[in-house]
Motif scaffolding. Structure first.
Motif, PDB file in Angstrom:
ATOM      1  N   LEU A  66       0.836  -1.205   0.000  1.00  0.00           N
ATOM      2  CA  LEU A  66       0.000   0.000   0.000  1.00  0.00           C
ATOM      3  C   LEU A  66       0.871   1.255   0.000  1.00  0.00           C
ATOM      4  O   LEU A  66       0.530   2.251  -0.639  1.00  0.00           O
ATOM      5  CB  LEU A  66      -0.954  -0.004   1.181  1.00  0.00           C
ATOM      6  N   GLY A  67       1.998   1.207   0.701  1.00  0.00           N
ATOM      7  CA  GLY A  67       2.937   2.318   0.676  1.00  0.00           C
ATOM      8  C   GLY A  67       3.530   2.522  -0.710  1.00  0.00           C
ATOM      9  O   GLY A  67       3.768   3.660  -1.126  1.00  0.00           O
ATOM     10  N   LEU A  68       3.736   1.436  -1.427  1.00  0.00           N
ATOM     11  CA  LEU A  68       4.251   1.535  -2.791  1.00  0.00           C
ATOM     12  C   LEU A  68       3.235   2.208  -3.711  1.00  0.00           C
ATOM     13  O   LEU A  68       3.599   3.008  -4.577  1.00  0.00           O
ATOM     14  CB  LEU A  68       4.617   0.151  -3.327  1.00  0.00           C
ATOM     15  N   ASP A  91      -4.076 -10.858  -4.107  1.00  0.00           N
ATOM     16  CA  ASP A  91      -3.501 -10.471  -2.810  1.00  0.00           C
ATOM     17  C   ASP A  91      -3.415  -8.948  -2.713  1.00  0.00           C
ATOM     18  O   ASP A  91      -3.730  -8.365  -1.674  1.00  0.00           O
ATOM     19  CB  ASP A  91      -2.097 -11.061  -2.630  1.00  0.00           C
ATOM     20  N   LEU A  92      -2.972  -8.309  -3.812  1.00  0.00           N
ATOM     21  CA  LEU A  92      -2.867  -6.848  -3.816  1.00  0.00           C
ATOM     22  C   LEU A  92      -4.239  -6.199  -3.645  1.00  0.00           C
ATOM     23  O   LEU A  92      -4.388  -5.230  -2.900  1.00  0.00           O
ATOM     24  CB  LEU A  92      -2.210  -6.365  -5.109  1.00  0.00           C
ATOM     25  N   THR A  97      -8.140  -3.228  -0.151  1.00  0.00           N
ATOM     26  CA  THR A  97      -9.502  -3.097   0.358  1.00  0.00           C
ATOM     27  C   THR A  97      -9.631  -3.472   1.834  1.00  0.00           C
ATOM     28  O   THR A  97     -10.713  -3.352   2.398  1.00  0.00           O
ATOM     29  CB  THR A  97     -10.463  -3.981  -0.458  1.00  0.00           C
ATOM     30  N   GLY A  98      -8.536  -3.946   2.429  1.00  0.00           N
ATOM     31  CA  GLY A  98      -8.599  -4.338   3.835  1.00  0.00           C
ATOM     32  C   GLY A  98      -9.330  -5.648   4.056  1.00  0.00           C
ATOM     33  O   GLY A  98      -9.800  -5.930   5.161  1.00  0.00           O
ATOM     34  N   MET A  99      -9.428  -6.459   3.019  1.00  0.00           N
ATOM     35  CA  MET A  99     -10.106  -7.752   3.110  1.00  0.00           C
ATOM     36  C   MET A  99      -9.073  -8.870   3.118  1.00  0.00           C
ATOM     37  O   MET A  99      -7.917  -8.656   2.757  1.00  0.00           O
ATOM     38  CB  MET A  99     -11.006  -7.968   1.877  1.00  0.00           C
ATOM     39  N   ASP A 102      -9.619 -14.368   0.466  1.00  0.00           N
ATOM     40  CA  ASP A 102     -10.863 -15.102   0.207  1.00  0.00           C
ATOM     41  C   ASP A 102     -12.071 -14.162   0.148  1.00  0.00           C
ATOM     42  O   ASP A 102     -12.945 -14.329  -0.703  1.00  0.00           O
ATOM     43  CB  ASP A 102     -11.083 -16.180   1.264  1.00  0.00           C
ATOM     44  N   GLU A 103     -12.098 -13.159   1.029  1.00  0.00           N
ATOM     45  CA  GLU A 103     -13.187 -12.174   1.001  1.00  0.00           C
ATOM     46  C   GLU A 103     -13.154 -11.378  -0.307  1.00  0.00           C
ATOM     47  O   GLU A 103     -14.196 -11.127  -0.922  1.00  0.00           O
ATOM     48  CB  GLU A 103     -13.084 -11.211   2.182  1.00  0.00           C
ATOM     49  N   PHE A 104     -11.956 -11.002  -0.720  1.00  0.00           N
ATOM     50  CA  PHE A 104     -11.806 -10.237  -1.957  1.00  0.00           C
ATOM     51  C   PHE A 104     -12.261 -11.066  -3.157  1.00  0.00           C
ATOM     52  O   PHE A 104     -12.988 -10.574  -4.019  1.00  0.00           O
ATOM     53  CB  PHE A 104     -10.355  -9.777  -2.120  1.00  0.00           C
TER      54      PHE A 104
END
Length: 113
Positions: A66-68, A91-92, A97-99, A102-104
């Protein structure tokens, strides 16, 4: 041009593209297995070769995806770096999204249906 304010989202626009040019160029270089190996052998020297800013070097060392993005990284180029870490684009997306992954994935599938 008016851009929407999306809380928690870094909009990749012209300003971010200019800010992240060196970072994205470096990440693009990871298409080559030889370059990935060279990066892993001496990350500092590899980052210096591409002229990364101190902030970009810091988030590279911290593996802060996220910093990148905030440092001008484009998710499609960052996927090359993430691959070195064993991460994929889902994964990204989950990180953004803070998930969980699996949620994503479930959310993506829900949109498709």
């Amino acid at each position: 041009m008016c851009t929407p304010d999306i809380p928690g989202t870094t909009l990749f626009d012209g300003t971010q593209a200019r800010k992240g040019y060196a970072l994205n160029k470096m990440c693009y270089s990871f298409n080559s297995a030889e370059n990935r190996a060279e990066f892993l052998e001496d990350e500092d020297a590899y980052c210096e070769r591409y002229g990364l800013s101190d902030e970009q070097k810091r988030v590279i060392h911290e593996r802060d995806v996220l910093g990148l993005i905030a440092a001008g990284g484009n998710v499609y180029y960052l996927a090359k770096f993430a691959g070195i870490l064993g991460l994929d684009v889902q994964d990204l997306g989950a990180l953004q999204t803070g998930m969980t992954k699996d949620e994503f994935k479930a959310k993506l599938q829900a949109y498709a249906n």
